[in-house]
Scaffold this motif. Structure first.
Motif, PDB file in Angstrom:
ATOM      1  N   SER A   1       0.859  -1.181   0.000  1.00 53.33           N
ATOM      2  CA  SER A   1       0.000   0.000   0.000  1.00 53.33           C
ATOM      3  C   SER A   1       0.898   1.235   0.000  1.00 53.33           C
ATOM      4  CB  SER A   1      -0.888   0.002   1.240  1.00 53.33           C
ATOM      5  OG  SER A   1      -0.080   0.106   2.381  1.00 53.33           O
ATOM      6  N   ARG A   2       0.302   2.420  -0.232  1.00 55.45           N
ATOM      7  CA  ARG A   2       1.093   3.648  -0.250  1.00 55.45           C
ATOM      8  C   ARG A   2       1.812   3.841   1.081  1.00 55.45           C
ATOM      9  NH1 ARG A   2      -0.153   8.447  -2.877  1.00 55.45           N
ATOM     10  NH2 ARG A   2      -0.569   8.074  -5.064  1.00 55.45           N
ATOM     11  N   TRP A   3       1.070   3.636   2.153  1.00 56.05           N
ATOM     12  CA  TRP A   3       1.633   3.824   3.487  1.00 56.05           C
ATOM     13  C   TRP A   3       2.778   2.849   3.739  1.00 56.05           C
ATOM     14  CZ3 TRP A   3       2.903   6.628   7.245  1.00 56.05           C
ATOM     15  CH2 TRP A   3       3.174   6.099   8.521  1.00 56.05           C
ATOM     16  N   LYS A   4       2.571   1.585   3.330  1.00 55.60           N
ATOM     17  CA  LYS A   4       3.603   0.569   3.530  1.00 55.60           C
ATOM     18  C   LYS A   4       4.851   0.910   2.733  1.00 55.60           C
ATOM     19  CE  LYS A   4       2.690  -4.055   5.077  1.00 55.60           C
ATOM     20  NZ  LYS A   4       2.024  -5.313   4.835  1.00 55.60           N
ATOM     21  N   ALA A   5       4.634   1.335   1.480  1.00 51.95           N
ATOM     22  CA  ALA A   5       5.779   1.698   0.642  1.00 51.95           C
ATOM     23  C   ALA A   5       6.553   2.848   1.281  1.00 51.95           C
ATOM     24  CB  ALA A   5       5.300   2.089  -0.749  1.00 51.95           C
ATOM     25  N   PHE A   6       5.807   3.798   1.849  1.00 56.27           N
ATOM     26  CA  PHE A   6       6.463   4.944   2.478  1.00 56.27           C
ATOM     27  C   PHE A   6       7.257   4.500   3.701  1.00 56.27           C
ATOM     28  CE2 PHE A   6       6.364   8.358   5.658  1.00 56.27           C
ATOM     29  CZ  PHE A   6       7.079   9.319   4.960  1.00 56.27           C
ATOM     30  N   ARG A   7       6.598   3.660   4.523  1.00 57.56           N
ATOM     31  CA  ARG A   7       7.205   3.290   5.804  1.00 57.56           C
ATOM     32  C   ARG A   7       8.393   2.335   5.610  1.00 57.56           C
ATOM     33  NH1 ARG A   7       6.014  -0.287   9.975  1.00 57.56           N
ATOM     34  NH2 ARG A   7       4.577  -1.361   8.608  1.00 57.56           N
ATOM     35  N   LEU A   8       8.240   1.385   4.682  1.00 54.42           N
ATOM     36  CA  LEU A   8       9.261   0.336   4.563  1.00 54.42           C
ATOM     37  C   LEU A   8      10.329   0.658   3.524  1.00 54.42           C
ATOM     38  CD1 LEU A   8       6.957  -2.792   4.876  1.00 54.42           C
ATOM     39  CD2 LEU A   8       8.465  -1.797   6.618  1.00 54.42           C
ATOM     40  N   ILE A   9       9.986   1.446   2.523  1.00 55.47           N
ATOM     41  CA  ILE A   9      10.965   1.707   1.453  1.00 55.47           C
ATOM     42  C   ILE A   9      11.498   3.136   1.528  1.00 55.47           C
ATOM     43  CG2 ILE A   9      11.387   1.678  -1.035  1.00 55.47           C
ATOM     44  CD1 ILE A   9      10.602  -1.043   0.064  1.00 55.47           C
ATOM     45  N   ILE A  10      10.579   4.101   1.432  1.00 56.90           N
ATOM     46  CA  ILE A  10      11.022   5.487   1.308  1.00 56.90           C
ATOM     47  C   ILE A  10      11.678   5.982   2.586  1.00 56.90           C
ATOM     48  CG2 ILE A  10      10.263   7.842   0.853  1.00 56.90           C
ATOM     49  CD1 ILE A  10       7.942   6.558  -0.769  1.00 56.90           C
ATOM     50  N   LEU A  11      10.973   5.804   3.692  1.00 59.13           N
ATOM     51  CA  LEU A  11      11.477   6.363   4.948  1.00 59.13           C
ATOM     52  C   LEU A  11      12.884   5.868   5.287  1.00 59.13           C
ATOM     53  CD1 LEU A  11      10.451   8.462   6.848  1.00 59.13           C
ATOM     54  CD2 LEU A  11       9.572   6.662   8.340  1.00 59.13           C
ATOM     55  N   PRO A  12      13.146   4.554   5.218  1.00 55.47           N
ATOM     56  CA  PRO A  12      14.514   4.125   5.538  1.00 55.47           C
ATOM     57  C   PRO A  12      15.543   4.735   4.600  1.00 55.47           C
ATOM     58  CG  PRO A  12      13.026   2.247   5.506  1.00 55.47           C
ATOM     59  CD  PRO A  12      12.259   3.413   4.978  1.00 55.47           C
ATOM     60  N   LEU A  13      15.161   4.972   3.345  1.00 55.52           N
ATOM     61  CA  LEU A  13      16.132   5.506   2.392  1.00 55.52           C
ATOM     62  C   LEU A  13      16.399   6.995   2.601  1.00 55.52           C
ATOM     63  CD1 LEU A  13      15.104   3.572  -0.840  1.00 55.52           C
ATOM     64  CD2 LEU A  13      17.245   3.361   0.437  1.00 55.52           C
ATOM     65  N   ILE A  14      15.391   7.733   3.039  1.00 58.54           N
ATOM     66  CA  ILE A  14      15.643   9.169   3.228  1.00 58.54           C
ATOM     67  C   ILE A  14      15.966   9.486   4.692  1.00 58.54           C
ATOM     68  CG2 ILE A  14      14.153   9.835   1.293  1.00 58.54           C
ATOM     69  CD1 ILE A  14      12.095  10.766   3.397  1.00 58.54           C
ATOM     70  N   LYS A  15      16.094   8.451   5.497  1.00 58.50           N
ATOM     71  CA  LYS A  15      16.315   8.667   6.927  1.00 58.50           C
ATOM     72  C   LYS A  15      17.525   9.559   7.252  1.00 58.50           C
ATOM     73  CE  LYS A  15      16.638   5.914  11.107  1.00 58.50           C
ATOM     74  NZ  LYS A  15      16.965   4.551  11.522  1.00 58.50           N
ATOM     75  N   PRO A  16      18.674   9.332   6.579  1.00 57.15           N
ATOM     76  CA  PRO A  16      19.807  10.202   6.916  1.00 57.15           C
ATOM     77  C   PRO A  16      19.463  11.683   6.731  1.00 57.15           C
ATOM     78  CG  PRO A  16      20.530   8.400   5.520  1.00 57.15           C
ATOM     79  CD  PRO A  16      19.022   8.339   5.566  1.00 57.15           C
ATOM     80  N   GLY A  17      18.733  11.999   5.671  1.00 66.12           N
ATOM     81  CA  GLY A  17      18.335  13.384   5.420  1.00 66.12           C
ATOM     82  C   GLY A  17      17.394  13.882   6.498  1.00 66.12           C
ATOM     83  N   VAL A  18      16.457  13.034   6.892  1.00 67.36           N
ATOM     84  CA  VAL A  18      15.493  13.421   7.925  1.00 67.36           C
ATOM     85  C   VAL A  18      16.208  13.681   9.244  1.00 67.36           C
ATOM     86  CG1 VAL A  18      13.583  12.575   9.335  1.00 67.36           C
ATOM     87  CG2 VAL A  18      13.538  12.250   6.857  1.00 67.36           C
ATOM     88  N   ILE A  19      17.156  12.798   9.571  1.00 64.38           N
ATOM     89  CA  ILE A  19      17.878  12.977  10.831  1.00 64.38           C
ATOM     90  C   ILE A  19      18.731  14.248  10.779  1.00 64.38           C
ATOM     91  CG2 ILE A  19      19.657  12.006  12.313  1.00 64.38           C
ATOM     92  CD1 ILE A  19      18.536   9.253  11.615  1.00 64.38           C
ATOM     93  N   ALA A  20      19.436  14.431   9.654  1.00 62.28           N
ATOM     94  CA  ALA A  20      20.272  15.633   9.533  1.00 62.28           C
ATOM     95  C   ALA A  20      19.409  16.879   9.671  1.00 62.28           C
ATOM     96  CB  ALA A  20      20.997  15.635   8.189  1.00 62.28           C
ATOM     97  N   GLY A  21      18.255  16.881   9.017  1.00 61.05           N
ATOM     98  CA  GLY A  21      17.360  18.034   9.106  1.00 61.05           C
ATOM     99  C   GLY A  21      16.890  18.265  10.525  1.00 61.05           C
ATOM    100  N   SER A  22      16.520  17.175  11.202  1.00 64.06           N
ATOM    101  CA  SER A  22      16.042  17.309  12.577  1.00 64.06           C
ATOM    102  C   SER A  22      17.119  17.901  13.474  1.00 64.06           C
ATOM    103  CB  SER A  22      15.625  15.950  13.131  1.00 64.06           C
ATOM    104  OG  SER A  22      14.681  15.357  12.268  1.00 64.06           O
TER     105      SER A  22
END
Lengths: 361, 312
Positions: B220-241
């Motif tokens: 599902s869209r949510w699953k794709a976001f949570r399992l694929i996208i989020l782990p891949l953009i995590k370094p950016g998210v952490i750096a931004g935070s």
């Protein structure tokens, strides 16, 4: 005693010389030499409160003397003291409040410029000559003086405004619209006198009442901020603690605003012009001291910041609306309640800071 | 040359010599940078450490007497009225306010920043630069000016209240200025670009084929976001935070202008000690405490990202 005005802070001028082929070390040394090599034309560097110096006054001084004036702002007595004590500031003149003048003198920061022997000294109102903080005026010249009282927008509250109860025990109409200037000495002074104490008291029982009273009252305030002239004018704020001249400027923008002198007691202060011991241009600085004791020039000071100045005969040159303004002319029956603030001992100061921190937690 | 080739060990020695030479030049060339770091970062820091162990001077500055009073009073205080030692709840509650407002700011910028970064990164090639350029526009104006502009939005007669009054949603102006809401609103606005830019960098590198593959496999869209996208953009998210959280924690201008100064933030508490409070050692100790807090946050960052590379 002038509020922090966002944006008026003036940093030192920086100049960058772009050189394409820079022999690093050589360039650095020559740059230093440039800075160190002194100025030729006569200069005067004034270190004064922000939004407090009439540009017209400076223009007149420059035109009469040919001296080039630079003004740098500060926002509190402590900032000024700390910066000058650190040295290397390059200022010639500073304008401390009365309670700080003895510190400046005892720390050996001021030049004994003897204003009392200057040509224009005869113009100083006799009541400002033998003052507690500089007896006989050996160091300082009056700049402006005023009081710290309460401000009320009478559109929202039309009861008695000559009382500290306006902020210590606010009437319901004003709750949630009150601003108290975050000037520790003034607010503590008002609160202590509200509970019947003396300035700089270390009576712990009374101070406990002061602390509890302030903490309780704060729940009914909206802010503790400087520089509120337009917030009062636009009625974001309806009442609070403020200085007389600043309140005058508010009233000129919004006629419902009125200034009250708390009958329980209120602080008086005078900012005075002093020459620094390590001034680069002591002669120019002395000339400035003499210059502002001229009634016409003193009037220019008041015309801008809207406080009284302490020079006889300056009234003649002042805007007419200042002669009868309640902010300037203290009502007879409330005169006795005004007390000049003193420098409290370091121990007392520490207790006050703790109360102050408790208040803002 | 021929001499050198004659001996079997020579090439190695030559190489080693060249390497040493290279090291020396590198050191020599980085000397100015090292000197600047020492003078501009380590120097002042040492001054702070030393000052935090001295006694306060009578009128500001310090007395050259050893004292731990500054550090003790960061956390503990003797009650001025009955003399008992207790937690310095004024400092703690001010620190808590700073911490919680910084966390809220980080969450708000995340909620707005990630979709924004996603939007920009998914624009066609030539258009992205334009959107990125728009993000940088606020940086052209001084922070103080922007903060005062916000004040015009949220004041009693400000734009927001006027609009709400006009459309009849409210009868009385809402008090927004001089509240914690104002501080959070202001900081979120000010620090938003610091969130968008690193997240954008991460999203831009994202291999969208992976997302397609996830959809092909009935995610599902949510699953794709949570399992694929989020782990891949995590370094950016952490750096931004991190980039948002750290300056928020020490923020000074925004709380002062929008918060009305009634409730101190940590930065304002430090300023009080160096100004009207005349207690420089306590101010120094409080600053160092803030630094330690920031360092702890950074350690978490390093841990989180290094785990990331292990997994990858």
């Amino acid at each position: 005693m002038i509020p922090f005005q966002p944006g008026t802070e003036t940093g030192g001028a920086t100049k960058f010389n772009k050189e394409t082929k820079m022999k690093t070390i050589l360039a650095a040394t020559s740059a230093l030499a440039l800075v160190a090599g002194g100025a030729v034309a006569e200069e005067l560097n004034i270190y004064n409160w922000g939004n407090y110096t009439n540009p017209k006054l400076i223009e007149k001084f420059e035109a009469e003397t040919g001296i080039d004036v630079t003004i740098t702002d500060y926002d509190s007595n402590d900032t000024a003291l700390a910066k000058v004590k650190a040295g290397g500031h390059g200022f010639d003149i500073v304008v401390p409040s009365n309670s700080y003048v003895p510190i400046w003198i005892s720390e050996g920061l001021l030049l004994e410029s003897r204003p009392d022997q200057m040509e224009n000294f005869e113009n100083v109102d006799p009541q400002w000559v033998d003052v507690e903080w500089d007896p006989g005026r050996h160091y300082t010249v009056p700049w402006q003086w005023g009081s710290t009282g309460v401000v009320v927008n009478t559109k929202y509250y039309d009861g008695d405004i000559d009382t500290s109860a306006i902020f210590m025990d606010p009437p319901d109409e004003l709750v949630g619209k009150i601003n108290v200037v975050p000037e520790m000495g003034d607010v503590m002074g008002l609160a202590i006198m509200y509970y019947g104490g003396e300035r700089c008291t270390d009576d712990m029982e009374l101070l406990k009442k002061v602390r509890d009273g302030l903490v309780e009252a704060k729940k009914k305030w909206l802010g503790m901020d400087y520089g509120n002239i337009e917030k009062f004018a636009k009625e974001d704020l309806w009442a609070g603690v403020n200085w007389n001249g600043s309140t005058f400027r508010m009233r000129l923008a919004n006629e419902d605003i009125a200034y009250g002198y708390p009958k329980e007691g209120y602080p008086l202060w005078m900012d005075s012009v002093a020459v620094l011991k390590d001034a680069q241009n002591p002669e120019a600085a002395k000339a400035f001291q003499n210059f502002i004791m001229e009634p016409e020039n003193a009037a220019l000071i008041s015309e801008f910041a809207r406080y009284a100045n302490g020079i006889k005969g300056s009234e003649e040159f002042m805007p007419e609306d200042m002669m009868s303004a309640r902010e300037i002319v203290i009502p007879e029956d409330l005169k006795a309640a005004g007390k000049f603030m003193k420098t409290c001992s370091p121990e007392t100061q520490q207790i006050y800071t703790r109360i102050w921190t408790d208040l803002q937690k | 040359m021929s001499d050198a080739t004659a001996s079997p060990t020579a090439p190695g020695e030559l190489e080693a010599e060249a390497l040493r030479q290279d090291h020396r030049t590198r050191w020599l060339m980085s000397l100015p940078a090292i000197a600047i770091i020492l003078c501009a970062a380590a120097g002042p820091l040492m001054v702070m450490v030393v000052y935090s162990f001295l006694a306060p001077g009578d009128y500001g500055n310090v007395k050259w007497e050893f004292s731990t009073e500054g550090w003790v009073s960061v956390l503990l205080q003797r009650d001025i009225f009955d003399g008992t030692l207790a937690w310095a709840d004024a400092h703690l509650s001010i620190f808590w306010r700073s911490l919680s407002l910084s966390l809220i700011t980080t969450v708000v910028t995340l909620l707005i920043g990630v979709p924004t970064a996603w939007f920009i990164a998914t624009r066609p090639d030539g258009k992205r630069e334009f959107w990125l350029f728009l993000i940088t526009v606020p940086f052209w104006t001084n922070l103080l000016v922007r903060t005062i502009a916000i004040q015009e939005l949220i004041r009693a007669e400000g734009v927001i209240n006027l609009i709400l009054l006009k459309i009849g949603l409210i009868q009385e102006p809402i008090q927004m200025m001089f509240t914690n809401f104002a501080i959070g609103f202001g900081m979120s606005y000010v620090y938003l670009p610091l969130m968008v830019l690193p997240v954008y960098a991460a999203v831009e590198k994202l291999d969208f084929r992976l997302v397609e593959a996830a959809h092909d496999l009935y995610a599902s869209r949510w699953k794709a976001f949570r399992l694929i996208i989020l782990p891949l953009i995590k370094p950016g998210v952490i750096a931004g935070s991190i980039l948002v959280f750290i300056p928020s924690l020490g923020a000074y201008v925004t709380p002062r202008v929008l918060g009305g100064g009634k409730n101190l933030m940590f930065g304002n508490l430090i300023e009080l000690q160096f100004g009207q409070g005349r207690n420089w050692p306590l101010g120094a100790a409080l600053s160092l405490t803030l630094m330690v807090a920031v360092m702890i946050a950074l350690i978490f960052y390093v841990r989180a990202t290094s785990r990331e590379t292990h997994n990858g």
